[in-house]
Enzyme design. Structure first.
Site, PDB file in Angstrom:
ATOM      1  N   ASP A  31      15.952  27.234  57.355  1.00 13.49           N
ATOM      2  CA  ASP A  31      16.627  27.400  58.634  1.00 13.49           C
ATOM      3  C   ASP A  31      15.600  27.774  59.694  1.00 13.49           C
ATOM      4  O   ASP A  31      14.824  28.719  59.503  1.00 13.49           O
ATOM      5  CB  ASP A  31      17.691  28.497  58.506  1.00 13.49           C
ATOM      6  CG  ASP A  31      18.551  28.622  59.739  1.00 13.49           C
ATOM      7  OD1 ASP A  31      19.475  27.809  59.890  1.00 13.49           O
ATOM      8  OD2 ASP A  31      18.293  29.538  60.547  1.00 13.49           O
ATOM      9  N   HIS A  44      19.230  21.670  75.261  1.00 14.08           N
ATOM     10  CA  HIS A  44      19.604  21.040  73.992  1.00 14.08           C
ATOM     11  C   HIS A  44      18.792  19.793  73.672  1.00 14.08           C
ATOM     12  O   HIS A  44      18.563  19.480  72.504  1.00 14.08           O
ATOM     13  CB  HIS A  44      21.105  20.719  73.993  1.00 14.08           C
ATOM     14  CG  HIS A  44      21.948  21.949  73.935  1.00 14.08           C
ATOM     15  ND1 HIS A  44      22.164  22.643  72.775  1.00 14.08           N
ATOM     16  CD2 HIS A  44      22.615  22.625  74.912  1.00 14.08           C
ATOM     17  CE1 HIS A  44      22.920  23.696  73.015  1.00 14.08           C
ATOM     18  NE2 HIS A  44      23.211  23.710  74.314  1.00 14.08           N
ATOM     19  N   GLU A  80      20.677  23.874  62.553  1.00 18.67           N
ATOM     20  CA  GLU A  80      19.227  23.916  62.351  1.00 18.67           C
ATOM     21  C   GLU A  80      18.872  24.238  60.905  1.00 18.67           C
ATOM     22  O   GLU A  80      17.783  24.713  60.611  1.00 18.67           O
ATOM     23  CB  GLU A  80      18.585  24.916  63.305  1.00 18.67           C
ATOM     24  CG  GLU A  80      18.936  26.359  63.078  1.00 18.67           C
ATOM     25  CD  GLU A  80      20.226  26.822  63.746  1.00 18.67           C
ATOM     26  OE1 GLU A  80      20.451  28.034  63.753  1.00 18.67           O
ATOM     27  OE2 GLU A  80      21.019  25.997  64.243  1.00 18.67           O
TER      28      GLU A  80
END
Length: 160
Positions: A31, A44, A80
Site C-alpha cells: 500500500d 487526482h 492504492e
C-alpha cells in the site's frame, strides 16, 4: 490504467488454483504511504500517474528478480493497494524481495512538471495454510500491512 490485473482477475485466478497451489501461496499486500496527500497536494491526475508509476516499477522489478514469471502475479487490489501472489518462495525470500523493492523504489522518482516524487509503501505478508480459506490469508496480509503502517510506514511485516 495501471496495466496490471484487477480485483476481478484476482478472484478468477484464485478460483482456478488447485488446493495444492493455494497451500503453496504467499500473499504480499503493498500500500502506497501517504497517497491521500499526493492526491490532495497534486490532484487526482498526478495520483493516477503515481499509481501507474508504482505498478510499472513493481512489475519491472519482479520481472528482473523472479526467474520464473509464472511464480508471481501482481494485482491492483483497490485504491492504492496492490496484492502480489508468490508461488515457490519461502516467507523469508518474499520478505527479502519486498525489502529489495523498497530500496529499488527509493532510487526511482516520478518526474512531474513542478516536482519529483519518491514513493514509499508499507507491506504485509502472509502464507496460505491448508486449514484456512485463501480469503483468510488475504486478511492476514492486510493485518500485517496495517501493523507496518502503525509502526511508522515504509516497512514490511510478516503476519504472526
Amino acid at each position: 490504467m495501471t496495466k496490471i490485473k484487477n480485483f476481478r482477475s484476482l478472484n478468477e485466478d484464485i478460483s482456478k488454483l488447485t488446493l495444492i497451489e493455494k497451500n503453496q501461496l504467499i500473499v504480499g499486500m503493498l500500500d502506497l504511504d501517504h497517497f491521500k496527500q499526493i492526491n490532495d497536494h497534486y490532484g487526482h491526475q498526478i495520483g493516477n500517474q503515481a499509481l501507474t508509476f508504482f505498478a510499472e516499477k513493481l512489475t519491472t522489478f519482479l520481472d528482473q528478480k523472479i526467474e520464473d514469471p509464472s511464480l508471481v502475479e501482481v494485482y491492483r487490489y483497490g485504491g492504492e493497494e496492490f496484492l502480489v501472489l508468490f508461488r515457490g518462495h519461502t516467507l523469508s525470500e518474499v520478505k527479502n524481495i519486498i525489502e529489495e523493492f523498497h530500496a529499488f523504489l527509493r532510487k526511482e522518482q516520478l518526474n512531474l512538471d513542478a516536482a519529483q516524487l519518491t514513493l514509499y509503501f508499507s507491506a504485509g505478508i502472509s502464507e496460505a495454510e491448508p486449514a484456512l480459506d485463501i480469503s483468510e490469508t488475504f486478511y492476514q496480509a492486510d493485518q500485517a500491512l496495517y501493523e507496518a503502517k502503525r509502526k511508522g510506514r515504509n516497512r514490511t511485516i510478516i503476519f504472526s
